[in-house]
Write a protein that holds these residues in place. Sequence first.
Motif, mmCIF file in Angstrom:
data_model
loop_
_atom_site.group_PDB
_atom_site.id
_atom_site.type_symbol
_atom_site.label_atom_id
_atom_site.label_comp_id
_atom_site.label_asym_id
_atom_site.label_seq_id
_atom_site.Cartn_x
_atom_site.Cartn_y
_atom_site.Cartn_z
ATOM 1 N N MET A 25 0.956 -1.221 0.021
ATOM 2 C CA MET A 25 -0.042 0.067 0.070
ATOM 3 C C MET A 25 0.759 1.107 0.123
ATOM 4 S SD MET A 25 -3.327 -0.717 2.286
ATOM 5 C CE MET A 25 -4.475 -2.057 1.638
ATOM 6 N N VAL A 26 2.116 1.293 -0.244
ATOM 7 C CA VAL A 26 3.006 2.274 -0.571
ATOM 8 C C VAL A 26 3.450 2.147 -1.987
ATOM 9 C CG1 VAL A 26 3.260 2.309 1.856
ATOM 10 C CG2 VAL A 26 4.999 1.046 0.428
ATOM 11 N N VAL A 27 3.884 3.392 -2.296
ATOM 12 C CA VAL A 27 4.660 3.671 -3.751
ATOM 13 C C VAL A 27 6.037 4.134 -3.410
ATOM 14 C CG1 VAL A 27 4.203 4.733 -5.762
ATOM 15 C CG2 VAL A 27 2.400 4.076 -4.850
ATOM 16 N N MET A 38 -1.992 6.540 0.592
ATOM 17 C CA MET A 38 -2.869 5.334 0.400
ATOM 18 C C MET A 38 -2.978 4.493 1.767
ATOM 19 S SD MET A 38 -3.625 2.339 -2.331
ATOM 20 C CE MET A 38 -1.941 1.674 -2.241
ATOM 21 N N LEU A 39 -1.604 4.482 2.428
ATOM 22 C CA LEU A 39 -1.669 3.731 3.480
ATOM 23 C C LEU A 39 -2.310 4.410 4.512
ATOM 24 C CD1 LEU A 39 -0.391 1.314 4.975
ATOM 25 C CD2 LEU A 39 1.513 2.202 5.404
ATOM 26 N N LYS A 40 -2.057 5.758 4.622
ATOM 27 C CA LYS A 40 -2.768 6.578 5.652
ATOM 28 C C LYS A 40 -4.209 6.692 5.537
ATOM 29 C CE LYS A 40 1.060 9.749 6.801
ATOM 30 N NZ LYS A 40 1.431 11.069 6.756
ATOM 31 N N GLU A 44 -7.081 5.401 8.118
ATOM 32 C CA GLU A 44 -8.110 6.382 8.686
ATOM 33 C C GLU A 44 -9.399 5.548 8.554
ATOM 34 O OE1 GLU A 44 -8.020 9.928 6.650
ATOM 35 O OE2 GLU A 44 -6.139 10.401 7.478
ATOM 36 N N LEU A 45 -9.748 4.621 7.310
ATOM 37 C CA LEU A 45 -10.786 3.891 7.109
ATOM 38 C C LEU A 45 -10.930 2.939 8.151
ATOM 39 C CD1 LEU A 45 -13.189 3.214 5.331
ATOM 40 C CD2 LEU A 45 -11.732 1.748 4.184
#
Length: 113
Positions: A25-27, A38-40, A44-45
């Motif tokens: 989930m990281v680029v 995206m990871l953050k 949060e989700l």
Amino acid sequence: MEEIKDVLEYASKNTSLTRIMLDNMVVPMDNGDVDVSMLKEVVELINGKFETECILGRWKLREGALALISKEIYVNPKGGNGVFTKIQDAMDQGIQKPNNEWVLIHVAAGVYS
């Protein structure tokens, strides 16, 4: 992101789920850093409903905080190869002084003397 939503949907019906591993989930960026947007968003989700963990080489995400882990140390009262049997020994012998880097100490459940 859809996979995380599917997992959260499943978890809402199954109470045995306690931790969600977040991988890929990281680029990677050209400067050697990583884009964690995206990871953050996923953290949060999840919103603290479950423990989260993500290992990105030497980067580790735990409970929404991303830190560069310089070293990992293991402590288990039963011992093992390269494992400390006392928490104080792990801190005294496993962490060089002075230290200004993050060190992750894994402490196994058990009775310590």
